[in-house]
Design a protein around this motif. Structure first.
Motif, short mmCIF file in Angstrom:
data_model
loop_
_atom_site.label_atom_id
_atom_site.label_comp_id
_atom_site.label_asym_id
_atom_site.label_seq_id
_atom_site.Cartn_x
_atom_site.Cartn_y
_atom_site.Cartn_z
N THR A 148 25.47 43.07 40.56
CA THR A 148 24.31 43.54 41.01
C THR A 148 23.84 42.64 42.16
O THR A 148 22.88 43.33 42.94
CB THR A 148 23.26 43.43 40.06
OG1 THR A 148 23.08 42.28 39.35
CG2 THR A 148 23.61 44.55 38.97
N PRO A 149 24.08 41.67 42.52
CA PRO A 149 23.86 41.03 43.77
C PRO A 149 23.94 41.92 45.04
O PRO A 149 25.08 42.72 45.11
CB PRO A 149 24.48 39.85 43.92
CG PRO A 149 24.85 39.24 42.51
CD PRO A 149 25.02 40.66 41.79
N LEU A 150 23.03 42.02 45.73
CA LEU A 150 23.23 43.14 47.04
C LEU A 150 22.56 42.46 48.35
O LEU A 150 21.63 41.69 48.36
CB LEU A 150 22.40 44.34 46.54
CG LEU A 150 20.89 44.28 46.31
CD1 LEU A 150 20.45 45.72 46.61
CD2 LEU A 150 20.29 43.38 45.33
N TYR A 180 26.06 46.94 47.12
CA TYR A 180 26.17 45.96 46.03
C TYR A 180 27.58 44.96 46.21
O TYR A 180 28.74 45.73 46.55
CB TYR A 180 26.30 46.49 44.59
CG TYR A 180 24.91 47.07 44.23
CD1 TYR A 180 24.09 46.42 43.91
CD2 TYR A 180 24.75 48.53 44.46
CE1 TYR A 180 22.92 46.94 43.29
CE2 TYR A 180 23.64 49.11 44.06
CZ TYR A 180 22.70 48.15 43.32
OH TYR A 180 21.68 48.94 43.14
N PHE A 181 27.57 43.70 46.15
CA PHE A 181 28.66 43.05 46.16
C PHE A 181 29.82 43.40 45.10
O PHE A 181 29.31 43.76 44.09
CB PHE A 181 28.38 41.70 46.27
CG PHE A 181 27.74 40.91 47.36
CD1 PHE A 181 28.69 40.63 48.58
CD2 PHE A 181 26.44 40.66 47.39
CE1 PHE A 181 28.02 40.33 49.71
CE2 PHE A 181 25.95 40.08 48.59
CZ PHE A 181 26.62 39.82 49.60
N SER A 182 31.17 43.15 45.37
CA SER A 182 32.00 43.18 44.53
C SER A 182 32.32 41.78 43.87
O SER A 182 32.07 40.60 44.29
CB SER A 182 33.46 43.73 44.97
OG SER A 182 33.21 45.13 45.56
N TYR A 183 32.79 41.90 42.79
CA TYR A 183 33.64 40.62 42.19
C TYR A 183 34.90 40.24 42.72
O TYR A 183 35.60 41.16 43.03
CB TYR A 183 33.67 40.47 40.55
CG TYR A 183 32.30 40.17 39.84
CD1 TYR A 183 31.61 39.09 40.47
CD2 TYR A 183 31.79 41.06 38.89
CE1 TYR A 183 30.55 38.97 39.46
CE2 TYR A 183 30.85 40.61 38.14
CZ TYR A 183 29.95 39.73 38.61
OH TYR A 183 29.01 39.52 37.65
N PRO A 184 35.11 39.05 43.38
CA PRO A 184 34.55 37.91 43.07
C PRO A 184 33.50 37.99 44.33
O PRO A 184 33.56 38.42 45.33
CB PRO A 184 35.38 36.81 43.40
CG PRO A 184 36.39 37.26 44.19
CD PRO A 184 36.50 38.75 43.85
N LEU A 185 32.30 37.33 43.84
CA LEU A 185 30.91 37.16 44.86
C LEU A 185 31.30 36.16 46.00
O LEU A 185 31.92 35.33 45.61
CB LEU A 185 29.67 36.68 44.10
CG LEU A 185 29.17 37.62 42.91
CD1 LEU A 185 27.91 37.07 42.30
CD2 LEU A 185 28.86 39.00 43.37
N PHE A 204 32.07 44.78 49.33
CA PHE A 204 31.05 45.57 48.62
C PHE A 204 31.91 46.49 47.57
O PHE A 204 32.88 47.18 47.83
CB PHE A 204 30.05 46.19 49.51
CG PHE A 204 29.35 45.03 50.39
CD1 PHE A 204 28.35 44.39 49.83
CD2 PHE A 204 29.96 44.82 51.57
CE1 PHE A 204 27.62 43.33 50.61
CE2 PHE A 204 29.16 43.86 52.37
CZ PHE A 204 27.92 43.23 51.86
N ARG A 205 31.27 46.66 46.65
CA ARG A 205 31.68 47.97 45.67
C ARG A 205 31.10 49.38 45.93
O ARG A 205 31.46 50.14 45.64
CB ARG A 205 31.30 47.40 44.29
CG ARG A 205 30.03 47.42 43.74
CD ARG A 205 29.87 47.28 42.26
NE ARG A 205 28.62 47.07 41.71
CZ ARG A 205 27.54 47.79 41.57
NH1 ARG A 205 28.03 49.20 41.67
NH2 ARG A 205 26.59 47.47 41.16
N SER A 206 29.75 49.22 46.50
CA SER A 206 29.06 50.64 46.69
C SER A 206 28.12 50.34 47.86
O SER A 206 27.46 49.37 47.92
CB SER A 206 28.52 51.23 45.44
OG SER A 206 27.57 50.29 45.04
#
Length: 237
Positions: A126-128, A69-74, A51-53
């Motif tokens: 933005t996927p979370l 929020y997920f980070s890339y790569p998902l 996750f990024r945040s």
């Protein structure tokens, strides 16, 4: 994780989804994920490196509960959902914009749309994953994150209503001009997804189409714990 997405909605089912979106602004995709996939996706919440945040809703007046929020790569399954669902929804998105007099049209593939987002400075995924405990809720809101915006998004219920949690219903409201808001509760089972309007949708009136403002949220959990996967197709600034 079982990363193979095996969901096969018959074409007649997708026709029904399109019709529901046109008339109600939302539609249910039953059993989009299997129980095992739901459990595995919910279990990702504890893996901070994915996750990024992280957002604690009470700190921002968003409600109670939290999400990440997920980070890339998902994760592969999340990426597959994003890539698989977008082409099924893009025709509805383009028809909506045409009806509302909005000049923007969306490309057929999600990668091309993401390139448009990134060119506009929207580069954060933005996927979370959302997590609620007893007493938690999510205030009515819209997931915009900048411009461009894809006008539809998807939420997948990962938990079992009546077993893992009680309460916690998914709620939509629409505000038509010069009318009071209309609420709608969308019943979901584990693995079911709801497709719904991000911001506004067109409604046919006596003088043509007009825009209806949409918001979504989650009612208060009475007991237990609830996890949801959110699939948003535009990225954030």
């Amino acid at each position: 994780m079982n990363t193979l997405l095996t969901y096969r909605q018959p074409e007649a089912g997708w026709t029904g989804v399109t019709e529901a979106l046109q008339t109600q602004g939302s539609a249910v995709l039953p059993q989009l994920l299997s129980p095992d996939q739901c459990a595995e996706v919910a279990g990702l919440y504890r893996q901070n490196a994915l996750f990024r945040s992280r957002v604690v809703m009470a700190r921002h007046g968003f409600g109670q509960g939290e999400y990440q929020y997920f980070s890339y790569p998902l994760p592969e399954l999340v990426q597959q959902l994003r890539s698989m669902l977008y082409p099924r929804l893009v025709d509805v998105a383009n028809r909506w914009n045409e009806a509302m007099g909005i000049a923007v049209r969306y490309p057929a593939g999600h990668a091309a749309f993401l390139a448009r987002c990134h060119a506009a400075g929207q580069v954060r995924p933005t996927p979370l994953l959302l997590q609620y405990a007893e007493g938690d809720y999510n205030c009515l809101h819209q997931d915009l994150y900048g411009e461009p915006v894809f006008p539809l998004q998807v939420a997948v219920l990962l938990s079992r209503p009546g077993e893992d949690f009680t309460g916690g219903e998914f709620v939509l409201t629409e505000q038509r001009p010069r009318m009071q808001s209309r609420p709608e509760v969308v019943p979901l089972g584990q693995g079911d997804a709801v497709v719904f309007a991000v911001h506004h949708r067109p409604v046919q009136g006596s003088r043509g189409f007009y825009r209806v403002n949409m918001r979504h949220g989650v009612s208060r959990l009475r007991s237990g714990q609830r996890h949801t996967l959110g699939i948003i197709f535009h990225d954030a600034q």
